[in-house]
Motif scaffolding. Sequence first.
Motif, PDB file in Angstrom:
ATOM      1  N   PHE A   1      46.605  27.957  32.878  1.00 13.97           N
ATOM      2  CA  PHE A   1      46.489  29.517  33.378  1.00 13.97           C
ATOM      3  C   PHE A   1      47.778  30.011  33.967  1.00 13.97           C
ATOM      4  O   PHE A   1      48.402  29.309  34.579  1.00 13.97           O
ATOM      5  CB  PHE A   1      45.476  29.402  34.351  1.00 13.97           C
ATOM      6  CG  PHE A   1      44.108  29.032  33.853  1.00 13.97           C
ATOM      7  CD1 PHE A   1      43.217  29.974  33.332  1.00 13.97           C
ATOM      8  CD2 PHE A   1      43.499  27.711  33.885  1.00 13.97           C
ATOM      9  CE1 PHE A   1      41.701  29.756  33.145  1.00 13.97           C
ATOM     10  CE2 PHE A   1      42.149  27.141  33.819  1.00 13.97           C
ATOM     11  CZ  PHE A   1      41.559  28.365  32.993  1.00 13.97           C
ATOM     12  N   GLY A   2      48.087  31.285  33.461  1.00 16.14           N
ATOM     13  CA  GLY A   2      49.079  32.086  34.167  1.00 16.14           C
ATOM     14  C   GLY A   2      48.788  33.064  34.875  1.00 16.14           C
ATOM     15  O   GLY A   2      47.654  33.645  34.794  1.00 16.14           O
ATOM     16  N   LYS A   3      49.526  33.509  35.810  1.00 18.58           N
ATOM     17  CA  LYS A   3      49.125  34.549  36.633  1.00 18.58           C
ATOM     18  C   LYS A   3      50.235  35.300  37.334  1.00 18.58           C
ATOM     19  O   LYS A   3      51.298  34.417  37.985  1.00 18.58           O
ATOM     20  CB  LYS A   3      48.357  34.142  37.997  1.00 18.58           C
ATOM     21  CG  LYS A   3      48.057  35.150  38.999  1.00 18.58           C
ATOM     22  CD  LYS A   3      47.064  34.629  40.136  1.00 18.58           C
ATOM     23  CE  LYS A   3      47.149  35.655  41.180  1.00 18.58           C
ATOM     24  NZ  LYS A   3      46.569  37.151  40.664  1.00 18.58           N
ATOM     25  N   PRO A   4      50.462  36.555  37.206  1.00 15.54           N
ATOM     26  CA  PRO A   4      51.458  37.330  37.729  1.00 15.54           C
ATOM     27  C   PRO A   4      51.439  37.509  39.498  1.00 15.54           C
ATOM     28  O   PRO A   4      50.088  37.465  39.875  1.00 15.54           O
ATOM     29  CB  PRO A   4      51.571  38.791  37.304  1.00 15.54           C
ATOM     30  CG  PRO A   4      50.502  38.581  36.082  1.00 15.54           C
ATOM     31  CD  PRO A   4      49.498  37.509  36.357  1.00 15.54           C
ATOM     32  N   VAL A   5      52.356  37.133  40.267  1.00 16.56           N
ATOM     33  CA  VAL A   5      52.259  37.432  41.627  1.00 16.56           C
ATOM     34  C   VAL A   5      52.890  38.798  42.422  1.00 16.56           C
ATOM     35  O   VAL A   5      53.802  38.876  41.759  1.00 16.56           O
ATOM     36  CB  VAL A   5      53.012  36.270  42.067  1.00 16.56           C
ATOM     37  CG1 VAL A   5      52.666  36.120  43.763  1.00 16.56           C
ATOM     38  CG2 VAL A   5      52.155  34.771  41.663  1.00 16.56           C
ATOM     39  N   TYR A   6      52.107  39.238  43.075  1.00 13.04           N
ATOM     40  CA  TYR A   6      52.714  40.654  43.533  1.00 13.04           C
ATOM     41  C   TYR A   6      52.757  40.579  44.842  1.00 13.04           C
ATOM     42  O   TYR A   6      52.235  39.730  45.573  1.00 13.04           O
ATOM     43  CB  TYR A   6      51.444  41.643  42.978  1.00 13.04           C
ATOM     44  CG  TYR A   6      51.214  41.945  41.751  1.00 13.04           C
ATOM     45  CD1 TYR A   6      52.329  42.578  40.879  1.00 13.04           C
ATOM     46  CD2 TYR A   6      49.960  41.323  41.191  1.00 13.04           C
ATOM     47  CE1 TYR A   6      51.941  42.500  39.592  1.00 13.04           C
ATOM     48  CE2 TYR A   6      50.022  41.230  39.857  1.00 13.04           C
ATOM     49  CZ  TYR A   6      50.695  41.981  39.027  1.00 13.04           C
ATOM     50  OH  TYR A   6      50.553  42.041  37.585  1.00 13.04           O
TER      51      TYR A   6
END
Length: 276
Positions: A116-121
Amino acid sequence: MKKLLFSCIITSIAFCFQNLYSQGITEKMVDSLIKEAPAFSIHKDNFFISGVPLNEEITKSTADAKYQISFKQLMTRNTLPWDTYLFLTYTQKAFWNIYENSSPFQEINFNPSIGFGKPVYNKNNRLVGLASLMLEHESNGRDSIFSRSWNSVNLEYSFMLNPKLKLTTEAWLPFSYKTGNPDLLDYIGLAEANLEYDIIPKKFMAELMLRKGLEWNWKGAYRARIFYRPFKMSNQYFMLEWFNGYSESLVNYTEHVNMIRVGYVIKTNELDILKQ
């Protein structure tokens, strides 16, 4: 406990350092880029390089070629909970005794994964990093005393330290590895760090990988790479690589390797979104 603590420290350092530089694009722009990105792409660099040892006599048996093929398939976009996406990867790395009679392969490593990939903000909804959680398998496809394999759950995090310097840290929790290579962690450890510096953006860059085994000794590895792109509008580069340490391949993971190689690489642009 020592192993778990070491992995936690590496991951914590990465998340702390990301706050030193955060000038990413907006969440809306990231969503748009993910939706428009091709489903099939390069995962790690694809390359063919050849070279000689620096710590022993150069012969037809000690000189070799190394190549890598790696790709990624998006299974979903950013439609899963917590703004994540599902992907598959496959990487194959080969060590080829190309200068010997009949040019036999010393080893071929197979490395599939699902994750699973996730952008972090940050609090301003600006992209500061890319995280992924993966289930990986790596083996050399051989049997008997030459069989090597291991499995792991990997946490990876990439971010920009400044406009030209990117850091990727990866920590792994291994399992099912003690048959064939019970002391593997003494040589590969539980984490590694990769630094990439754009000397001349999209033209000339350098990379450094660092990895330390678990024991209180010098077993580990570092790999330095220099890339030069001779053509405009292309992701094709020439690469000079120096590997010094242990576990470059699985079959000889306990042997010290000191090799310098040069060749051709098709670089991945998987993390270029962090530079926008």
